[in-house]
Enzyme design. Structure first.
Site, PDB file in Angstrom:
ATOM      1  N   SER A   5      51.959  20.398  19.065  1.00  0.00           N
ATOM      2  CA  SER A   5      50.849  21.276  18.690  1.00  0.00           C
ATOM      3  C   SER A   5      49.968  20.733  17.573  1.00  0.00           C
ATOM      4  O   SER A   5      50.400  19.895  16.770  1.00  0.00           O
ATOM      5  CB  SER A   5      51.395  22.641  18.277  1.00  0.00           C
ATOM      6  OG  SER A   5      51.804  23.323  19.424  1.00  0.00           O
TER       7      SER A   5
ATOM      8  N   ASN B 288      52.873  26.568  26.543  1.00  0.00           N
ATOM      9  CA  ASN B 288      53.289  27.329  25.376  1.00  0.00           C
ATOM     10  C   ASN B 288      52.143  27.415  24.376  1.00  0.00           C
ATOM     11  O   ASN B 288      51.076  27.942  24.723  1.00  0.00           O
ATOM     12  CB  ASN B 288      54.652  26.906  24.803  1.00  0.00           C
ATOM     13  CG  ASN B 288      54.900  25.452  24.501  1.00  0.00           C
ATOM     14  OD1 ASN B 288      55.017  24.650  25.394  1.00  0.00           O
ATOM     15  ND2 ASN B 288      55.016  25.090  23.237  1.00  0.00           N
ATOM     16  N   ASP B 289      52.275  26.923  23.186  1.00  0.00           N
ATOM     17  CA  ASP B 289      51.361  27.265  22.086  1.00  0.00           C
ATOM     18  C   ASP B 289      49.871  27.031  22.366  1.00  0.00           C
ATOM     19  O   ASP B 289      49.504  26.006  22.941  1.00  0.00           O
ATOM     20  CB  ASP B 289      51.657  26.409  20.848  1.00  0.00           C
ATOM     21  CG  ASP B 289      53.125  26.234  20.576  1.00  0.00           C
ATOM     22  OD1 ASP B 289      53.940  26.909  21.202  1.00  0.00           O
ATOM     23  OD2 ASP B 289      53.440  25.386  19.730  1.00  0.00           O
TER      24      ASP B 289
ATOM     25  N   GLN C 262      49.771  23.736  24.747  1.00  0.00           N
ATOM     26  CA  GLN C 262      50.936  22.925  25.091  1.00  0.00           C
ATOM     27  C   GLN C 262      51.215  23.119  26.584  1.00  0.00           C
ATOM     28  O   GLN C 262      51.325  24.259  27.065  1.00  0.00           O
ATOM     29  CB  GLN C 262      52.148  23.378  24.267  1.00  0.00           C
ATOM     30  CG  GLN C 262      52.049  23.031  22.801  1.00  0.00           C
ATOM     31  CD  GLN C 262      52.301  21.553  22.574  1.00  0.00           C
ATOM     32  OE1 GLN C 262      53.424  21.093  22.607  1.00  0.00           O
ATOM     33  NE2 GLN C 262      51.235  20.791  22.361  1.00  0.00           N
TER      34      GLN C 262
END
Ligand code: FRU
Length: 438
Positions: free
Chosen positions: A77, A16-17, A33
């Protein structure tokens, strides 16, 4: 090493991020992530990739993994800066006392999730001493007036004139989004210095970013519960802002915009490139995996500027350098990488193998419902605000990922499509040019 180009895609498992994005000692480092074991979110690690041009990436070994009490349920994050030649990383450590499972639940009823802010310093940006090098800089918050013990995450650090500053997102006791500012002289000792909140932008502000760029200062964050309070809600807001170092107050504009209108973009992060541009990447939150080995990608690098009190995003020049006029005899518009340039008039419509793009009431609209997986409940329509004047589009296709930029930086729509066919229907468009990725 696994490589990926145009879009940074997961090497395997879930991403993800974007995290810790930095130009450091001649290379761009992108961390992200990462849950390497499955195509769903789980106990978070930091994956790592390197690039020299923001377009071609080489995945590296996992950089951070849960290894101390405060991050044993996830390395969430965070961001990176360079100081005295070293790379300093700041991130959120997640700890759910009493929980032994692998896949962390977002909430567990009988214990309180604790979010602390940690740092780790690397001598070279490549090796990270997960066992002995982590330090808690801001323990889990215990005073609700400062922030929430469970929802306090995603530190972004920057250098001010006289000190270092850190912002993270949290929530007020009344359940409004809040940004907390901490200050440090030495990058290790941080003191609470200020907070800011508004009542009109959801209740938890994830992945905040504050920066100065050409044209002004801006703040970006991804709120929970702005229009809808359920995931997936890939909404990210941008607004102009002002940070006063004397008082540590961060003032947000009354007006805000979405950074993208496709509803698949979330949790962006920016850094300065080697030429001084402020560049932003964001997570493309894919509604469903394309196959059973990976899910998740980052969007194209976007140069961020402020114009007329609005935050704007344009494709990074390095991306264009990789496209040449189409010469392929049998282009593969389903799996390949292409760029289309064209103009749409009011009322006209095109289709990229079933993915419809049209201009109606001077808004650019898209419809990805054809071929979209039936069992996935996700928004299949998108629309931009009103487009002023002509509607010139640049459409980037990278297999299932489509990014559309209107009038260079007026608005963008990023969406993952499913079940597209080869057939391009472009008869209603004007001035069509097609380019291939070289
Ligand atoms: C945003 C986010 C962050 C958090 C991370 C966890 O997508 O929820 O707030 O740090 O993802 O993976």
């Amino acid at each position: 090493m696994i490589t990926t180009d145009l879009h940074l895609k997961s090497p395997k498992g879930w991403i993800n991020d974007p995290n810790g994005f930095i130009y450091y000692q001649g290379k761009y480092h992108m961390f992200y992530q990462h849950y390497p074991h499955a195509t769903h979110w789980g106990k978070m690690h930091w994956g790592h990739a390197l690039s020299t041009d923001l377009v071609h990436w080489e995945h590296q070994n996992i950089a951070l993994y849960p290894s101390v009490t405060e991050d044993q349920h996830g390395c969430f994050s965070g961001s990176a800066i360079e100081h005295d030649g070293k790379m300093y990383i700041y991130y959120t450590g997640i700890y759910l006392p009493g929980y032994e499972g692998q896949d962390l639940p977002r909430k567990k009823p009988d214990t309180v999730l604790q979010s602390a802010q940690l740092m780790i310093v690397s001598e070279d940006g490549m090796s990270f001493d997960n066992e002995h090098g982590k330090k808690v800089i801001i323990p889990a918050l215990t005073d609700p007036e400062i922030g929430n013990i469970s929802d306090a995450r995603d530190p972004k650090v920057w250098r001010g004139k006289d000190a270092w500053y850190l912002v993270f997102g949290t929530t007020t006791p009344e359940h409004y989004g809040q940004l907390n500012i901490f200050k440090s002289e030495d990058l290790e000792n941080w003191t609470f210095a200020g907070k800011t909140s508004t009542k009109d932008r959801g209740w938890m502000w994830e992945c905040p970013d504050y920066f100065e760029t050409k044209g002004g200062e801006a703040v970006i964050f991804s709120p929970f519960g702005l229009d809808i309070d359920i995931l997936p809600a890939a909404q990210t807001l941008c607004m102009t802002a002002h940070f006063d170092e004397e008082t540590c107050s961060l003032t947000l504009s009354d007006k805000f915009d979405y950074i993208d209108y496709g509803k698949d973009i979330y949790a962006p992060q920016s850094a300065v490139d080697k030429d001084g541009n402020r560049v932003l990447f964001a997570w493309i939150r894919m509604p469903a995996p394309i196959n059973d080995s990976w899910i998740g990608a980052l969007c194209l690098p976007r140069v961020v500027t402020v114009e007329n009190d609005r935050v704007k995003f344009a494709v990074h020049p390095n991306v264009y350098e990789n496209f040449v006029p189409l010469t392929e005899e049998t282009p593969d518009f389903v799996n390949g990488k292409y760029m289309l340039q064209l103009t749409l008039d009011e009322g006209s419509s095109i289709s990229l193998g079933g993915y419809r793009i049209f201009l109606e009431n001077h808004r650019l609209k898209t419809d990805r419902s054809e071929g979209f997986p039936e069992n996935v409940s996700w928004d299949t329509f998108a629309e931009t605000p009103e487009i002023i004047g002509e509607c010139h589009l640049e459409i980037f296709i990278d297999g299932p990922i489509i990014e559309i930029f209107v009038n260079k930086n007026e608005a963008s729509v990023t969406q993952v499509t499913y079940g597209r066919t080869e057939k391009l229907e472009l008869a209603e468009a004007k001035d069509v040019q097609i380019f291939q990725f070289r």
